[in-house]
Design an enzyme around this catalytic site. Structure first.
Site, PDB file in Angstrom:
ATOM      1  N   HIS A 112      -7.440  -5.330  -1.002  1.00 53.46           N
ATOM      2  CA  HIS A 112      -6.207  -4.602  -0.706  1.00 53.46           C
ATOM      3  C   HIS A 112      -5.549  -5.057   0.597  1.00 53.46           C
ATOM      4  O   HIS A 112      -4.334  -4.937   0.748  1.00 53.46           O
ATOM      5  CB  HIS A 112      -6.544  -3.109  -0.636  1.00 53.46           C
ATOM      6  CG  HIS A 112      -5.378  -2.210  -0.442  1.00 53.46           C
ATOM      7  ND1 HIS A 112      -4.349  -2.106  -1.356  1.00 53.46           N
ATOM      8  CD2 HIS A 112      -5.075  -1.350   0.565  1.00 53.46           C
ATOM      9  CE1 HIS A 112      -3.470  -1.222  -0.926  1.00 53.46           C
ATOM     10  NE2 HIS A 112      -3.870  -0.755   0.236  1.00 53.46           N
TER      11      HIS A 112
ATOM     12  N   SER B 103       0.837  -1.202   0.000  1.00 50.66           N
ATOM     13  CA  SER B 103       0.000   0.000   0.000  1.00 50.66           C
ATOM     14  C   SER B 103       0.877   1.258   0.000  1.00 50.66           C
ATOM     15  O   SER B 103       1.732   1.427  -0.877  1.00 50.66           O
ATOM     16  CB  SER B 103      -0.949  -0.053   1.206  1.00 50.66           C
ATOM     17  OG  SER B 103      -1.919   0.965   1.133  1.00 50.66           O
TER      18      SER B 103
ATOM     19  N   ASP C 205       0.440  -4.346  -3.870  1.00 53.31           N
ATOM     20  CA  ASP C 205      -0.700  -3.440  -4.045  1.00 53.31           C
ATOM     21  C   ASP C 205      -0.302  -1.994  -3.695  1.00 53.31           C
ATOM     22  O   ASP C 205      -0.932  -1.354  -2.840  1.00 53.31           O
ATOM     23  CB  ASP C 205      -1.892  -3.901  -3.205  1.00 53.31           C
ATOM     24  CG  ASP C 205      -3.194  -3.845  -4.000  1.00 53.31           C
ATOM     25  OD1 ASP C 205      -3.141  -3.712  -5.240  1.00 53.31           O
ATOM     26  OD2 ASP C 205      -4.280  -3.921  -3.383  1.00 53.31           O
TER      27      ASP C 205
END
Length: 309
Positions: free
Chosen positions: A236, A131, A160
């Site tokens: 996610h 992230s 991600d």
């Protein structure tokens, strides 16, 4: 050798998507002797092992990556998982400097916390981030920092990765340029994406990995060699531990559109990380080639697979 080599099946005795053969140990150094609080996941058997620095996502605890880290470590890697902050605003500049400080600490500091007869091979050093941590990892690899690194990273992984709220709403420092193959990284790169990452869980919250600033954009700016996997029907945060406790832990179930359970996505992420690192840090591409040639061996359905070699 490279992933374009002839097909090699994964040895039945070593499934990268499962826990490996090595027993692992979690070490928690006293916070007063490390640049930032750290979790160290290491094999306990005698040997010299490559090292991976894994950066957590936005407002997440490093402990949420424990099951993933144990899986990777059990295949012969030492993981350094720092807690970069507890609360943070949109600017990630300080986090990049924190990671540089931790990296520069490794040569002198890490050996003090490893089991007897376990050595860290810092000539085989990887950097991964999830992230916002993925954004930080790319920024550091692109030398968007003031601190001079004493060690060289040899592999980069974005799990991600996210560069802001939307295209045109990147958070500082901006990483994406929207120029294809513009990342001059001088190291192999793997980008992992989630199919549900760009989907809103509900109208009140934005998507957790919005289209325009997500994995697709990061991969498009990579140069050879690079590989790209997108897991369909997973979200996610689906690579985190099965149970994430506390207020932050509970929030991980609410903000993002998730898959039915976390285990398959976590095992997949752990497996492709192991396969990638074994290839580019240790020269054994058999596991990565096997996934490339038969994506059905993965524990998730893959929406996208691509290699630039």
């Amino acid at each position: 050798m490279s992933p374009s080599s002839s097909s090699v099946s994964i040895c039945s005795s070593t499934n990268v998507f499962a826990i490996g053969d090595l027993e692992t140990q979690l070490v928690k150094p006293d916070e007063t002797v490390t640049p930032k609080p750290l979790l160290i996941f290491t094999p306990v058997e005698a040997g010299e092992f490559p090292v991976l620095v894994l950066l957590h996502g936005y407002l997440l605890n490093n402990s949420f990556y424990s099951q993933l880290s144990h899986q990777i470590a059990s295949h012969g890697f030492i993981l350094i998982v720092p807690q970069l902050y507890s609360v943070a605003g949109p600017d990630a500049t300080k986090e990049i400097e924190y990671v540089a400080e931790i990296t520069n600490w490794l040569a002198e500091g890490l050996p003090k916390f490893l089991p007897p007869q376990v050595n860290a091979d810092l000539t085989k050093l990887g950097l991964a981030g999830h992230s916002r941590g993925g954004k930080v990892a790319f920024a550091l690899a692109l030398s968007r920092l003031k601190t001079e690194l004493k060690l060289k990273f040899s592999a980069l992984i974005g799990i991600d990765p996210v560069d802001g709220m939307d295209k045109g709403k990147q958070t500082p420092p901006k990483v994406l340029t929207y120029i294809p193959h513009s990342f001059n990284l001088e190291m192999p790169v793997m980008v992992i994406g989630s199919g549900f990452g760009e989907v809103r869980k509900n109208p009140l919250f934005p998507a957790c990995a919005p289209k325009g600033v997500n994995h697709e954009n990061f991969y498009n700016e990579c140069c050879k060699p690079a590989c790209y996997f997108v897991a369909k029907d997973y979200g996610h945060l689906d690579m985190l531990d099965d149970e994430t406790k506390g207020i932050k832990g509970k929030v991980t179930y609410c903000l993002c559109k998730n898959g039915k359970c976390r285990e398959p996505m976590r095992r997949f992420v752990g497996g492709v990380v192991v396969a990638f690192l074994k290839g580019y840090l240790e020269g054994d591409f058999s596991f990565l080639i096997a996934i490339k040639d038969d994506e059905h061996i993965a524990p998730v359905v893959l929406q996208k697979v691509d290699f630039m070699i």
